[in-house]
Write an enzyme that holds these catalytic residues in place. Structure first.
Site, PDB file in Angstrom:
ATOM      1  CG  ASN A 142      49.590  21.360  25.330  1.00 13.21           C
ATOM      2  OD1 ASN A 142      50.210  20.204  25.047  1.00 13.21           O
ATOM      3  ND2 ASN A 142      48.571  21.098  25.423  1.00 13.21           N
ATOM      4  CD  GLU A 143      52.072  29.143  25.685  1.00 11.52           C
ATOM      5  OE1 GLU A 143      51.632  30.125  25.372  1.00 11.52           O
ATOM      6  OE2 GLU A 143      53.609  29.328  25.456  1.00 11.52           O
ATOM      7  CG  LEU A 144      58.692  23.371  25.351  1.00  6.96           C
ATOM      8  CD1 LEU A 144      59.291  24.217  24.802  1.00  6.96           C
ATOM      9  CD2 LEU A 144      59.029  22.686  26.440  1.00  6.96           C
ATOM     10  CB  ILE A 186      58.062  26.721  20.636  1.00 14.29           C
ATOM     11  CG1 ILE A 186      57.507  27.865  21.390  1.00 14.29           C
ATOM     12  CG2 ILE A 186      59.663  26.347  20.902  1.00 14.29           C
ATOM     13  CD1 ILE A 186      57.845  28.013  22.187  1.00 14.29           C
ATOM     14  CB  SER A 198      57.028  29.864  25.656  1.00 10.93           C
ATOM     15  OG  SER A 198      56.361  29.010  26.591  1.00 10.93           O
TER      16      SER A 198
END
EC number: 3.2.2.6
Length: 1147
Positions: free
Chosen positions: A85-87, A90, A18
């Site tokens: 949003n990826e975070l 995750i 990321s």
């Protein structure tokens, strides 16, 4: 870093990154992906995915199907809702325990990410504008939690490339952890790490063969299996094959069978058919394979299966495990990892794991566990077998089992170790037994002479059955030694007289006393037992050895060869009631220290004798007449005080070493010594009269020791052998060495306390000379030309009272390390412009006539001048730019150090007692400095800027009476452990804005102007403030939570002591004796009498110079039963005290 163990086989990706593309895509990330790819780690890449505010379903799926996520926080990471949003996604996987996460901080402070502050926080706040509150909270939670995990801050790494490699290795270790089942093998991770480094797994093109080599039972196969298990997931085609020895004449069929086994394993085809050679190469030429071949003892096996690395596809790795190093050499495998025995500490951990299931044994088992580890010589197989057999047993059972463990071999251990022995040919088996039973610990050169074997020793070493140390000693592991002795014992069927070697005292006593020895016996080695018993150690009859006609090796009394034993009558331990009339004629080795005989039997011919060693004997002579000594190579009769003559050496034409040192009754050497033309070493120190003309024929003599010896004749010394490497002649009576002596081979010249006036005239070829010891030669007026002494390292001239100067040629001795000229009373000057960059030690103590010391370029770690301060001039150009790496310069008249003083290599600076007002101007590079002593520098008004002395540990300013304060730059001394400022009577205050995080000892005793309680470290353990003007112990003393000792007696101005002192749970001693001004102290407090058990540590210097007698001596008297000391890794000495009483003393 998260430590999830969730790694289902269905995961598509190893790693999901990321990141902010604008910051790292074409730089750091591209390098990281390449490094991961080289390690066969499958990384997801977002090629073709269009980024928007809403995270794509493909990305959500990729995150969930990755085993590890690497989150690269960078300057613009928080500017992207996509990244945030990826975070969040995750973070969800991490919280469920489904994924490991590694945060990487690229150019940003981790705390800024964690708290959303600084530049990172500004960007994040801007992104959060107009966003729903619940979304912002999810982002904040994810940022906070993920950035709190252990990760990598690229700002702390030396280079970006280094950090890329570090992260890639970390990911690899987490993806491919050590398989279960190998945990008891303590240290296996280090072995695997080292082998993986040799395998160079990041190289995808290379085809690499590596050998793993070591003795039986050392854990090679265990390490190999663990390594194979860890690497298997990176290779689709893999095989682990163990070599099995086969018998039969069908060599072709055997080779085809080997190929079939390998291909079946690697291709997963059980019914594969092979009818010709070379199928391995044909089928695997383009396949990336991992092949591990275990316990290989057959070169044809290697040639058939892994003939060449080119047989396999790019990225292939071949690992061969063997006990035979020669086999690896023959197959041209140059990359070899040697599995060595574990250290004592690791061995103790291993035995503890097997026996107790933890890293250390219970306290009452420690000694027993240590002995078990010693019994098996730290061999992992032995540790495993014995540890497991002792598991679950109580201490009494351990104690009962110890005698058996000491004397008997375990069947499983012996079976494993015997494999290596059984694979030897007949001749090498005999050699193995000889070493196990007799020659373990001998010099290789000695064994070659005695056993007339050269190739066999190399063979045993290659097969890990013996080890040859760098010093040339033979070492056989004690379990292998026990195996060899057991094999010899088994052949005799319980009859010691029929054994080849006798080393057990009871067996020797039986055979020698009863005269039952047979022709089978080759060697007798009497162990050093019953040394202090009242009965004789061994009774030898006059014909005890008569039946042992083949006896070749006799060693009686191989205990320590120091003269102490002669003092306590060790001769009485051997009883020869009728003397000795027979010694076997085939003896090659006769070692009999402290022999009580006056001479050897007249029947002994010594024809085969190679080594004769009879130190500290009562011999008066060896034998009469001339014996055939053609085999004799070494004769050592040192310290035989009754020896009056040595035998005729006319036929000793192969004699190489003769030691007659300290034979006090020996008056001279025989003229026949000239026939010993191969003599290389002659020690005859203390022989009263030596005719050195007899040395003229000894053209091969390399080592000559004639200390304390006089010289025959009055014509002076006319000859010394040309090839001499070492000449030791302390108290030499001659005035100079012969003019024809050429010292081209001379390495060491030692002529201490001699009558020399000079060594020789002119220039000698001294290219080999490394050490010259002439100290105490009070008549020596000059030392020779050293122009060609380019390798000289040590020159000792102290006490040469007639020496006036050094030759200018000393500047050619650029490798000189030590120069000691103490007490050279007449020394007046040095040559100018010396360049001695290697010099580490220079001592000119006690040279009262040395009046100038010109420029010198050197790299000292110790330098001392101790003469009368009124008799030395020092110019400003005294030091060149590359100054000593250490400096001890006392009694100097300079007001400050020279302007060119550059102490960047300085480790120890001692200028105590100097008249400096300041040391230097500005900031100096002091990164190497560890200790600084400016004590008794009464004119010193300020100490230098120490901003860059980041490694300084000890600072001594005692008696610097002109110092008023310390600069705030001492706050940079984060490693300072001790600060001493005793009797700095001008000191008024210390900086208040510093916290020296390592400071343990602060001594300000006698600082009579100091009014403020010092608060410069919260880690202080010992604080000495007696005889100061401090008026108050403040309430913030409670911050000194580690304070153990507080001495403030005789503080006449002290008026107030905060009751918070009672909150210091570590405080053991507080002394306020004779503080008559106290008006508010402990009037309403209850004195604490005792404290719970605890430890207090006060570091002392290596020389125990900070003993603080006023306190520690008193404590020792009261607590001597519970005080012990130890040294830490830096050499600091610690006193550790248990159960100390707390004393609050007031008058």
């Amino acid at each position: 870093m998260a430590s999830s163990s969730s790694s289902p086989s269905s995961r598509r990706y190893d790693v999901f990154p990321s990141f902010s593309g604008v910051d790292v895509r074409k730089t750091f990330l591209s390098h990281l992906i390449e490094a991961l790819d080289r390690r066969s780690i499958n990384t997801f890449m977002d090629h073709g995915i269009v980024r928007s505010c809403i995270i794509a379903d493909a990305l959500i799926t990729a995150i969930r199907e990755a085993r590890i996520s690497i989150v690269i926080f960078s300057e613009n990471y928080a500017s992207s809702t996509w990244c945030l949003n990826e975070l969040v996604e995750i973070h969800k996987c991490y919280k469920k325990g489904e994924q490991m996460v590694i945060p990487v901080f690229y150019g940003v402070d981790p705390s800024h990410v964690r708290k959303q502050i600084g530049g990172f926080g500004d960007v994040f706040k801007k992104t959060c504008e107009d966003k729903p509150e619940d979304q912002k909270q999810r982002w904040v939670k994810a940022l906070t939690d993920i950035s709190n995990l252990a990760g990598e801050d690229l700002r702390n790494g030396p280079t970006e490339a280094f950090m890329v490699k570090k992260i890639a290795n970390d990911v690899s270790n987490k993806l491919f952890p050590l398989p279960k089942g190998f945990g008891d093998f303590v240290g296996i991770e280090d072995h695997i790490k080292a082998i993986k480094s040799i395998l160079c797994l990041e190289s995808k093109e290379a085809r690499i063969m590596v050998g793993i080599w070591g003795q039986s039972g050392i854990g090679k196969s265990t390490i190999g299996r663990a390594l194979f298990s860890q690497l298997s997931s990176q290779f689709h085609h893999r095989a682990f094959i163990t070599y099995k020895s086969t018998s039969g004449s069908d060599v072709s069929g055997m080779k085809l069978s080997w190929e079939k086994e390998l291909l079946s394993e690697i291709l997963g085809q059980k019914d594969i058919k092979i009818d010709h050679f070379g199928v391995v190469e044909q089928r695997l030429k383009h396949k990336k394979v991992l092949i591990l071949l275990d316990d290989v003892d057959n070169l044809e096996f290697l040639k058939t299966l892994v003939g060449k690395a080119e047989w396999f596809g790019s990225g292939s790795r071949i690992i061969v495990i063997t006990q035979d190093k020669q086999l690896l050499k023959a197959h041209e495998i140059d990359l070899v990892y040697e599995v060595e025995l574990p250290s004592q500490g690791l061995a103790l951990k291993m035995i503890s794991q097997y026996a107790f299931g933890k890293d250390s044994p219970p306290d009452d088992f420690k000694e027993l566990a240590f002995e078990v580890a010693e019994l098996v010589g730290s061999l992992p197989l032995g540790l495993s077998v014995l540890g497991s057999s002792l598991k679950g047993r109580d201490k009494d059972e351990w104690v009962k089992m110890m005698p058996r463990l000491r004397n008997d071999s375990d069947d499983k251990i012996e079976e494993t170790l015997r494999v290596g022995y059984d694979r030897l040919n007949k001749k090498n088996r005999e050699l193995f037994k000889c070493i196990a039973c007799f020659f373990n610990g001998f010099k290789v050169s000695n064994v070659k002479e005695l056993l007339e074997d050269d190739v066999g020793l190399t063979m045993l070493a290659d097969k890990s059955l013996i080890r040859i140390t760098p010093d040339g000693d033979i070492e056989m592991h004690n379990l292998l030694e026990k195996l060899g002795r057991e094999i010899d014992r088994a052949k005799s069927k319980g009859n010691p007289a029929k054994r080849q070697f006798l080393t057990n005292f009871e067996d020797i006593q039986e055979v020698v006393t009863e005269k039952t020895g047979t022709e089978t016996v080759l060697g007798i080695r009497v162990p050093p037992t019953v040394l202090f018993s009242t009965r004789p150690l061994l009774v030898i009859n006059e014909e005890s050895f008569k039946g042992m006609r083949n006896l070749q090796y006799l060693e009686i009394g191989h205990w320590s060869e120091i003269g102490l034993w002669s003092e306590i009558g060790l001769w009485s331990k051997i009883d020869l009631p009728q003397g000795l009339v027979y010694l076997p004629l085939k003896l090659k080795l006769l070692k009999w220290n402290y022999c009580p005989l006056k001479s050897l039997p007249s029947t002994f011919k010594a024809e085969y004798l190679v080594n004769l060693i009879m130190k500290y004997s009562k011999l008066e002579k060896l034998w009469e007449g001339t014996l055939p000594l053609g085999s004799l190579k070494k004769m050592d009769l040192g310290c035989s005080n009754n020896l009056k003559e040595i035998p005729d050496l006319s036929l000793a034409i192969n004699l190489e070493e003769l030691n007659l040192s300290k034979c006090e009754s020996l008056v001279t050497l025989p003229s026949s010594i000239q026939n010993a033309i191969k003599l290389r070493t002659l020690y005859c120190s203390g022989v009263l009269l030596i005719d050195l003309k007899s040395l003229e024929g000894m053209c091969n003599l390399e080592y000559l020791s004639v200390d304390w010896s006089s010289m025959e004749g009055t014509q002076g010394l006319i000859y010394l052998p040309r090839k001499l490497k070492r000449l030791w002649w302390d108290y030499c009576p001659v005035k100079r060495l012969p003019s024809n002596f050429k010292a081209e081979y001379l390495v060491e010249l030692r002529m201490e306390n001699s009558d020399l006036e000079k060594l020789w005239d002119g220039t000698q070829p001294l290219g080999s000379l490394k050490e010259m010891y002439l100290h105490g030669s009070k008549y020596l007026k000059e030392i020779p030309d050293l122009s060609l002494a380019i390798n000289l390292e040590r020159l000792y001239l102290f006490g040469c009272e007639s020496l006036v100067t050094l030759p200018s040629s000393i500047q050619n001795a650029t490798k000189l390390i030590n120069l000691d000229m103490r007490d050279c009373k007449k020394l007046e000057s040095f040559p100018t412009d010396l360049n001695l960059e290697s010099l580490e030690y220079l001592n000119l103590t006690g040279c009262p006539n040395l009046r100038n010391f010109p420029a010198i370029k050197m790299g000292c770690s110790y330098f001392e001048i101790l003469q009368d301060r009124n008799e030395i001039e020092v110019e400003d150009c005294f030091w060149n730019k590359n100054l000593p790496a250490g400096l001890d310069y006392l009694d100097c008249l300079m007001r400050c150090m020279p302007c060119e003083f550059r102490p960047e290599y300085l480790t120890f600076l001692d200028v105590s007692g100097c008249k400096h007002e300041k040391l230097w101007e500005g900031i100096q590079s002091l990164g190497s400095l560890k200790r600084m002593d400016l004590s008794e520098s009464e004119n010193l008004t300020e100490i230098p800027d120490l901003s860059k002395a980041t490694n300084l540990k000890r600072l001594y300013l005692n008696g610097c009476k002109s110092l008023v304060t310390l600069p705030s730059t001492i706050g940079n001394l984060h490693r300072l452990v001790r600060l001493e400022m005793k009797e700095c009577t001008g000191l008024e205050l210390l900086p208040t804005d510093v916290n020296l995080s390592s400071l343990i000892i602060l001594d300000l005793s006698g600082c009579s102007s100091l009014r403020t309680f010092p608060l410069i470290s919260t880690r202080i353990e010992c604080l000495y403030l007696e005889n100061t003007a401090i008026e108050e112990v403040p309430c913030c003393i409670e911050d000194l939570t580690r304070l153990s000792v507080l001495l403030m007696y005789c503080c006449q101005r002290l008026k107030n002591i905060s009751p918070n002192i009672f909150r210091l749970t570590s405080l053991m001693v507080a002394d306020f004796t004779d503080c008559r001004g106290v008006i508010k102290a402990l009037s309403d407090a209850t004195v604490v009498a005792t404290m719970e058990d605890h430890v207090s540590c006060v570091p002392l210097s290596e020389n125990i110079e900070y003993t603080c007698e006023r306190f520690w001596d008193e404590l020792y008297e009261r607590n001597s039963r519970s005080i012990f000391s130890y040294k830490d890794e830096d050499g600091d000495v610690y006193w550790v005290n248990w159960d100390l009483m707390m004393m609050l003393m007031l008058i």
